[in-house]
Every structure is written in C-alpha cells, then in structure tokens.
Write an enzyme that holds these catalytic residues in place. Sequence first.
Site, PDB file in Angstrom:
ATOM      1  CD  GLU A 104      -3.004  -1.263   2.067  1.00  0.00           C
ATOM      2  OE1 GLU A 104      -4.079  -1.811   1.798  1.00  0.00           O
ATOM      3  OE2 GLU A 104      -2.701  -0.883   3.195  1.00  0.00           O
ATOM      4  CB  CYS A 117       3.244   7.290   3.252  1.00  0.00           C
ATOM      5  SG  CYS A 117       3.744   6.069   4.470  1.00  0.00           S
ATOM      6  CB  CYS A 124       7.487  -5.494   8.813  1.00  0.00           C
ATOM      7  SG  CYS A 124       8.906  -4.740   9.635  1.00  0.00           S
ATOM      8  CB  CYS A 128       6.535  -2.734  16.334  1.00  0.00           C
ATOM      9  SG  CYS A 128       8.237  -2.448  15.791  1.00  0.00           S
ATOM     10  CB  CYS A 131       3.271  -1.917  13.877  1.00  0.00           C
ATOM     11  SG  CYS A 131       3.374  -1.786  12.077  1.00  0.00           S
ATOM     12  CB  SER A 237       9.859   3.805  15.260  1.00  0.00           C
ATOM     13  OG  SER A 237       9.396   4.108  13.973  1.00  0.00           O
ATOM     14  CG  PHE A 238      12.835   7.104  20.953  1.00  0.00           C
ATOM     15  CD1 PHE A 238      14.077   6.578  20.644  1.00  0.00           C
ATOM     16  CD2 PHE A 238      12.627   7.607  22.234  1.00  0.00           C
ATOM     17  CE1 PHE A 238      15.095   6.543  21.593  1.00  0.00           C
ATOM     18  CE2 PHE A 238      13.643   7.575  23.190  1.00  0.00           C
ATOM     19  CZ  PHE A 238      14.865   7.046  22.862  1.00  0.00           C
ATOM     20  CG  HIS A 239       7.291   4.117  19.108  1.00  0.00           C
ATOM     21  ND1 HIS A 239       6.703   5.258  18.612  1.00  0.00           N
ATOM     22  CD2 HIS A 239       7.522   3.324  18.031  1.00  0.00           C
ATOM     23  CE1 HIS A 239       6.578   5.147  17.295  1.00  0.00           C
ATOM     24  NE2 HIS A 239       7.073   4.006  16.924  1.00  0.00           N
ATOM     25  CB  CYS A 357       0.966   5.793  11.290  1.00  0.00           C
ATOM     26  SG  CYS A 357       1.410   7.415  10.806  1.00  0.00           S
TER      27      CYS A 357
HETATM   28  N1  SAH Z   1       9.482   0.254   9.820  1.00  0.00           N
HETATM   29  C1  SAH Z   1       9.699   1.643   9.904  1.00  0.00           C
HETATM   30  C2  SAH Z   1       8.807   2.450   8.999  1.00  0.00           C
HETATM   31  C3  SAH Z   1       7.353   2.059   8.895  1.00  0.00           C
HETATM   32  S1  SAH Z   1       6.311   2.368  10.270  1.00  0.00           S
HETATM   33  C4  SAH Z   1       9.564   2.106  11.324  1.00  0.00           C
HETATM   34  O1  SAH Z   1       9.115   1.329  12.163  1.00  0.00           O
HETATM   35  O2  SAH Z   1       9.956   3.227  11.609  1.00  0.00           O
HETATM   36  C5  SAH Z   1       6.025   4.142  10.215  1.00  0.00           C
HETATM   37  C6  SAH Z   1       5.653   4.728  11.581  1.00  0.00           C
HETATM   38  O3  SAH Z   1       4.315   4.378  11.961  1.00  0.00           O
HETATM   39  C7  SAH Z   1       6.560   4.254  12.691  1.00  0.00           C
HETATM   40  O4  SAH Z   1       6.940   5.289  13.538  1.00  0.00           O
HETATM   41  C8  SAH Z   1       5.669   3.297  13.406  1.00  0.00           C
HETATM   42  O5  SAH Z   1       6.118   3.096  14.700  1.00  0.00           O
HETATM   43  C9  SAH Z   1       4.327   3.993  13.312  1.00  0.00           C
HETATM   44  N2  SAH Z   1       3.195   3.119  13.617  1.00  0.00           N
HETATM   45  C10 SAH Z   1       3.103   1.790  13.416  1.00  0.00           C
HETATM   46  N3  SAH Z   1       1.898   1.331  13.824  1.00  0.00           N
HETATM   47  C11 SAH Z   1       1.203   2.389  14.281  1.00  0.00           C
HETATM   48  C12 SAH Z   1      -0.115   2.556  14.797  1.00  0.00           C
HETATM   49  N4  SAH Z   1      -0.945   1.524  14.897  1.00  0.00           N
HETATM   50  N5  SAH Z   1      -0.509   3.788  15.153  1.00  0.00           N
HETATM   51  C13 SAH Z   1       0.335   4.837  15.001  1.00  0.00           C
HETATM   52  N6  SAH Z   1       1.574   4.740  14.512  1.00  0.00           N
HETATM   53  C14 SAH Z   1       2.029   3.530  14.151  1.00  0.00           C
HETATM   54 FE1  SF4 Z   2       7.956  -3.117  11.007  1.00  0.00          FE
HETATM   55 FE2  SF4 Z   2       7.988  -0.461  11.452  1.00  0.00          FE
HETATM   56 FE3  SF4 Z   2       5.754  -1.890  11.885  1.00  0.00          FE
HETATM   57 FE4  SF4 Z   2       7.846  -2.176  13.522  1.00  0.00          FE
HETATM   58  S1  SF4 Z   2       6.615  -0.310  13.213  1.00  0.00           S
HETATM   59  S2  SF4 Z   2       6.619  -3.858  12.650  1.00  0.00           S
HETATM   60  S3  SF4 Z   2       9.547  -1.972  12.098  1.00  0.00           S
HETATM   61  S4  SF4 Z   2       6.757  -1.575   9.924  1.00  0.00           S
END
Ligand code: SAH
Ligand code: SF4
Length: 380
Positions: A104, A117, A124, A128, A131, A237-239, A357
């Site tokens: 997508e 994007c 992946c 995480c 995600c 992606s610190f979080h 996201c």
């Molecule tokens: N794999 C890379 C890039 C793709 S994810 C990464 O993890 O950085 C892009 C962004 O969306 C990342 O910061 C990820 O943590 C965030 N993200 C993933 N799932 C999400 C969700 N359910 N709600 C909000 N942000 C999310």
């Molecule tokens: Fe992969 Fe980024 Fe999603 Fe983590 S947040 S599972 S690294 S796509």
Amino acid sequence: MTIPRKLPEGPVNLVGLTRPALLEALIAAGTPEKQGKMRVNQVWQWLYHWGVRDFAKMTNLSKDYRALLADNFVIDLPEIVSKQVSSDGTRKYLVRIAGGHEVEVVYIPETDRGTLCISSQVGCTLTCSFCHTGTQKLVRNLTPGEIVGQVMLARDDLGEWPVPGAPRDETRLLSNVVLMGMGEPLYNFDNVRDAMKIAMDPEGISLSRRRITLSTSGVVPEIARAAEEIGCLLAVSFHATTDEVRDKLVPINKRWNIETLLNTLRDYPRLSNSERITFEYVMLKDVNDSDADARRLVKLISGIPAKINLIPFNEWPGAPYQRSDQDRIKAFADVVYKAGYASPIRTPRGEDIMAACGQLKSATERARKSRKDIAQEAGL
Ligand code: SAH
Ligand code: SF4
C-alpha cells in the site's frame, strides 16, 4: 482477486536501474560504448523527467535505436489495483508487484506540500506490538524499481509529469516522500538507496534529499549508511523511554537498546549535514504517555537536534492498545515543548480508509482471509 504475475525473466526492466547499471545494460544490449553516456542521459530523461512508458515516444532517438531498446528492455511499473480517496483527500493505492504480492502507498495532501508514504517491503520481519504491518508475515523485499515505481505511479495518478512545451510548474503535488509505509527500510538498504538515488536525480523526478525521510525502528548498524549513501532525513520510531517498555513495543530494542541507538543518532546530522532527527512517538494509553515519560524523553535526547512527532495510536482490529486521551497527548506535548523541542501532534489522515500509520495492509489482509474462507467453504 490477486492474479499472480510471472516473475520477470527475459527483457530487462529499465525502471529501477541506477545510472551505472543502466549504462551497463545499454552497452550489453549493443549500444556503442562511445555513445553510452549520452544514451543513458536520453533514456533517463524520458523515463524520469517526462514519465514516458513507450519507446516509440522517445522521439529524439533514431528508429533503429528505439527498436534496439524495445527488443531488449521493458518499462515496467507496479500496477495500481485499486485506489481509495478519504474524505480528507488522502489517497490510498493498493499496488500489485511482481509475483502477485501487494503493498500500500498513501498520498497525503497538505496545504504547503504533498507527501507520499511508500513501502519498502511486503510485510515486515519485525514485530512491533502496536503495528498492524508487524503482525503480517514478510513476503519479500521490494526491488528498486518497485520502490521508485510507487513514486512514478502516484505522479501518474496526480497528473504530475511535465507537459512538453508548457511552462514548468514549480508547485508540486508530490513534494515529499516518507519511507513510512510497510516494512523496515534499513533491512532493504541497497534497494531503498538505489530507488531514492533515482528519485533525487536532478535530471528526473528531482526530489531534494531534504524532502525524503526514512523512518527506522532502530537498525543501528545501518543508520550511518543512510546518512552517507542517501543523505536523506531520518525519523526514528522511538516510542518508549525505558528499555523495559521499548523491549515490548519495539522488540528490536533487545538487540540495540536505547543507549546504543541514541549514541548512533548523535552522529547522524553531522554525517548527512541534515536537519533535525524526527523522533516518532506513538501515544498508547497508560503505556508510554505519562508526564514522567515526557520528562525522561527530553532528558534522553538532550544534545540531539530533534523534533518529536507525537502519533495518536491508530487502532486496528485486535490491537492490544488504546489511543491516549487527547488531553494526555496535549500534556505530554507541552512538557516536550517547554524543554525546547517542537512536539507536533500528528493528525491522523485517511482513517476512514485505513490509511493511517500502522494500519497498512489491513484491507488486503482481510480480503485474503475471506478468500481463504471462501476456498474452505468451497472445499478446496
Ligand atoms: N518500519 C519503519 C517504517 C514504517 S512504520 C519504522 O518502524 O519506523 C512508520 C511509523 O508508523 C513508525 O513510527 C511506526 O512506529 C508507526 N506506527 C506503526 N503502527 C502504528 C499505529 N498503529 N498507530 C500509530 N503509529 C504507528
Ligand atoms: Fe515493522 Fe515499522 Fe511496523 Fe515495527 S513499526 S513492525 S519496524 S513496519
């Protein structure tokens, strides 16, 4: 229905070849070496400046040379299978790549820019816990052509290739690219780099490196390469602000913890001469959203030129978290802001079409499941 396509064999796809690779391919196909550089420039401009997909339209090439190209090469892009447009103008494209896999791509229009994007992998390998992409099995890395192809397809859909003879339009609908779709771009480094080199080339799509942001979950050994070999901006992606919590949210933290990651990030702006690093921070109710977290965050990143992007959690079916309340997000943002960092709260875009996201691939995955159900019902 997903109709598997044959994996490419035979003619070479020109889309996605870097300049040196294109030179080699043209010479291998019979281009005299002396002409090589000129031919690369000509073909390059047709592909990436004019967006032409048909050798017959490359009118500054002789008929014979066009025939040579047509005999040996194809101009092949992924296919847009479907397009959804959100009530806020966000567009989500479902794109089919070779082998029948799908990714997508999301286009987000804003007043002063338009951001695409793009995805770097199907699924992946990382998991995480917040995600949705992470719950899906990796199928494969995208090729450079499939990555830059997403930019080209979006330009097609936006009608943004220049028109010969018309004055050059400097306002761009697609002005920025973020590698924040499906996949971990630093686990497909070479292909992402080659694709971004093509997108940045001044004789073609010509996106500035400062308008490309690569987002990583923290693949420490590859971070410096992104600065050195691409020179784009970096988002991380610190979080979480403790290893205990980050281990759960972003499991790659068990391999490279917060301290190791931050030490690597301190070098990034210097290496790429770039602007601030974006710290992405997903707001999860009662998990990582306290004032104490905010205070720890600013302490941890002190000394790093940074901006903190607060992302309200986007829910997906079966997600084990909830979005923090708006007041909590604002209070968190306030602590960060008062410590001297920009702390924008990202407005979720395209939620009605599951384009926000972390929601990517959901629709396809659902479709896939229902097809499986159908197959089962049919006794297959
Ligand atoms: N794999 C890379 C890039 C793709 S994810 C990464 O993890 O950085 C892009 C962004 O969306 C990342 O910061 C990820 O943590 C965030 N993200 C993933 N799932 C999400 C969700 N359910 N709600 C909000 N942000 C999310
Ligand atoms: Fe992969 Fe980024 Fe999603 Fe983590 S947040 S599972 S690294 S796509």
